[in-house]
Enzyme design. Structure first.
Site, short mmCIF file in Angstrom:
data_model
loop_
_atom_site.label_atom_id
_atom_site.label_comp_id
_atom_site.label_asym_id
_atom_site.label_seq_id
_atom_site.Cartn_x
_atom_site.Cartn_y
_atom_site.Cartn_z
N THR A 1 -12.60 8.92 -11.57
CA THR A 1 -11.53 8.35 -10.74
C THR A 1 -11.81 6.91 -10.35
O THR A 1 -10.93 6.25 -9.80
CB THR A 1 -11.31 9.22 -9.49
OG1 THR A 1 -10.05 8.90 -8.89
CG2 THR A 1 -12.43 9.01 -8.48
N GLU B 1 0.82 -1.21 0.00
CA GLU B 1 0.00 0.00 0.00
C GLU B 1 0.85 1.26 0.00
O GLU B 1 0.52 2.25 -0.65
CB GLU B 1 -0.93 -0.01 1.22
CG GLU B 1 -1.89 1.16 1.31
CD GLU B 1 -3.06 1.07 0.36
OE1 GLU B 1 -3.95 1.94 0.45
OE2 GLU B 1 -3.11 0.14 -0.47
#
Length: 565
Positions: A501, A378
């Site tokens: 997005t 991440e």
């Protein structure tokens, strides 16, 4: 309990080795070219796992592929999985799956119940998914639901400043302040609803949503952010930025994305967004870009204390969208060769494109250099210390992988714009590792995919550390971008579409006297951005969906004549 855990481990062990197959695929696509086969493999992965979700988790917002069960985030489903994934199924031409999803949306989806939702996430995933589905199908079912949802969301914008509250109650329409961060809204979340709201206005002829979205941008711009870089929090009461933290990762990312995409959505006719985008790009280059040691990987850091403070070398995987964005901004959706032949091509655009390529390569390395999975964590922290040998480190709490799309998104853009096969090769490597290490097959041979809690190690049985969760953006974004990366037919041309997005494609359109940006940038402290006057809307009696048979432009002209009369 121990026996149960041991048996589960044995099952997962068998499942993992069945799924990994030595890193090779079990599908047979003989007779196809290399990239046709790759695209077919992505399609098969989508359909296999979608069918498993249909069987065990249908309608639920959250799906646990190992437990083979779903759950909702609230008292009723929001369509989190189905709506978000629908246009992926449409793009792949899956009529049976689309038909089942449509029936569920028509009969089981309702956005008027008592539940607090995140304004941003619900807009980009649900509203965006419904609008894209309507575009590809021209089916009023989707537009009706989109209007119902937008009516429920509009109360989030009823703040003193016009900056939306972070949450809103679907039934009451009451906006709700963030329960943390002193009630501040995320800057990215406030500034990443505009494509959806504007497109809805264009489809329905109703200007309310357009004005709500534009007001947010006018308020944010009135803060006159230095070098186009904005703190990641904004106060909905005052419209002023809160704190000093600047980053292109979480809570900052899509603010910058939608500056460019609002410019492209209206066919490059609203220069205010191009100006804001260009200013932000130069600000990023000036303040946030650095290189790692020893390989010189280009990365984008963070400014914990704002401009003038020390650059943190932390970079979220979320930042990996920016390479593709820079490339798209440089060419406007044309291929690189086409763009370079224009008089408008200059050193600035060339530098943007080069930086986009460098950043995307860095993001690829965040996968390639991670052992044993070849999947990105991440977050990474890049190294600038010449005494250390690794370009980045991964902290223990950042080792998870949610199957995020940002890197393959940028690879998709760069391949479309350059035709360079290396971007396909990078994407295929990432796809193979997703298949090998995140694929879960149950005792019936049914396929699912799960996020991982740690990409840097296996468990004691030599298995990937599954989180037992499938994110909706795995189907909506990651696999969609991979499918399009390997596509040879130019589906969704970048000169005609802009992706929101959440990877929902919207068609570009022209502005007119009714639908256009109604404010201008604040040039100095004595000149305020001016909002144009518009028809007053009775918010207590919001419109039902009225899909227009005529063009939206004609509808708008008739409304203007009605007002003038």
């Amino acid at each position: 309990m121990l026996l149960k855990g041991f048996m589960l481990s044995l099952v997962l062990y068998a499942v993992y080795h069945l799924a990994s197959n030595g890193g090779q695929f079990m599908f047979d696509f003989s007779g196809q070219s290399k990239w046709e086969r790759a695209q077919s493999e992505v399609r098969q992965a989508i359909l296999d796992s979608w069918h498993t979700y249909e069987k065990y988790g249908w309608g639920y917002d959250v799906y646990h592929p190992i437990k083979q069960e779903g759950e909702n985030m609230g008292p009723k489903p929001l369509g989190w999985m189905i709506v978000d994934s629908l246009d992926t199924l449409m793009i792949m031409d899956c009529p049976e799956e689309v038909s089942r999803a449509r029936d569920w949306i028509k009969n089981d989806l309702d956005y008027t119940f008592d539940y607090n939702v995140n304004t941003f996430e619900t807009t980009i995933r649900m509203l965006g998914g419904l609008l894209s589905a309507y575009h590809f199908s021209n089916d009023d079912v989707y537009l009706d639901k989109a209007v119902q949802l937008a009516n429920a969301l509009h109360g989030a914008y009823d703040s003193p400043s016009g900056i939306p509250y972070s949450s809103v109650n679907l039934k009451s329409g009451k906006g709700i302040k963030n329960h943390v961060d002193n009630g501040a809204s995320s800057t990215a979340e406030a500034a990443t609803v505009q494509l959806e709201m504007k497109y809805l206005s264009k489809l329905t002829g109703e200007i309310l949503w357009w004005n709500l979205a534009e007001k947010v941008m006018q308020v944010l711009e009135s803060n006159k952010p230095q070098d186009g870089l904005v703190p990641i929090y904004v106060n909905p009461d005052t419209g002023k930025y809160q704190g000093h933290l600047i980053r292109l990762g979480s809570r900052g990312d899509s603010y910058y994305e939608y500056l460019l995409k609002q410019y492209l959505q209206t066919n490059k006719q609203e220069l205010v967004y191009w100006d804001m985008y260009r200013e932000s790009v130069e600000g990023v280059k000036k303040h946030l870009v650095s290189d790692s040691y020893p390989s010189g990987l280009t990365f984008i850091g963070e400014l914990d204390n704002g401009i003038g403070g020390k650059l943190s070398t932390k970079m979220d995987h979320l930042v990996c969208f920016y390479g593709g964005l820079l490339a798209l901004g440089a060419t406007g959706g044309l291929t690189l060769n086409e763009a370079q032949s224009l008089k408008s091509w200059n050193e600035e655009r060339e530098a943007d494109f080069k930086l986009g390529e460098e950043l995307t390569y860095t993001c690829y390395k965040m996968y390639h250099d991670v052992s044993p999975t070849g999947l990105s964590p991440e977050i990474v922290v890049f190294n600038e210390d010449t005494s250390k040998s690794k370009d980045f480190i991964i902290k223990p709490l950042d080792r998870h992988n949610l199957q995020r799309p940002e890197t393959v998104e940028s690879l998709f853009y760069l391949y479309r714009l350059t035709g360079d096969v290396k971007y396909r090769e990078m994407g295929y490597e990432i796809f193979q590792n997703f298949i090998k290490y995140t694929k879960v097959v149950n005792s019936e041979g049914e396929v699912s995919f799960s996020s991982l809690s740690d990409v840097t190690s296996f468990d004691s049985n030599g298995l990937p550390k599954f989180k037992d969760n499938t994110e909706s953006f795995w189907w909506a974004e990651t696999l969609k971008y991979l499918y399009l990366l390997f596509d040879d037919t130019n589906k969704i041309p970048l000169t005609d579409y802009v992706f929101n997005t959440e990877a929902h494609p919207f068609p570009r359109f022209d502005t007119n006297d009714y639908f256009k940006t109604g404010w201008r940038r604040k040039i100095d402290e004595n000149e305020k951005a001016q909002m144009r006057e518009s028809k007053v809307i009775d918010k207590s009696n919001l419109p039902e969906a009225q899909p227009v048979d005529k063009s939206a432009d004609q509808e708008a002209k008739e409304i203007i004549e009605e007002i003038a009369g």
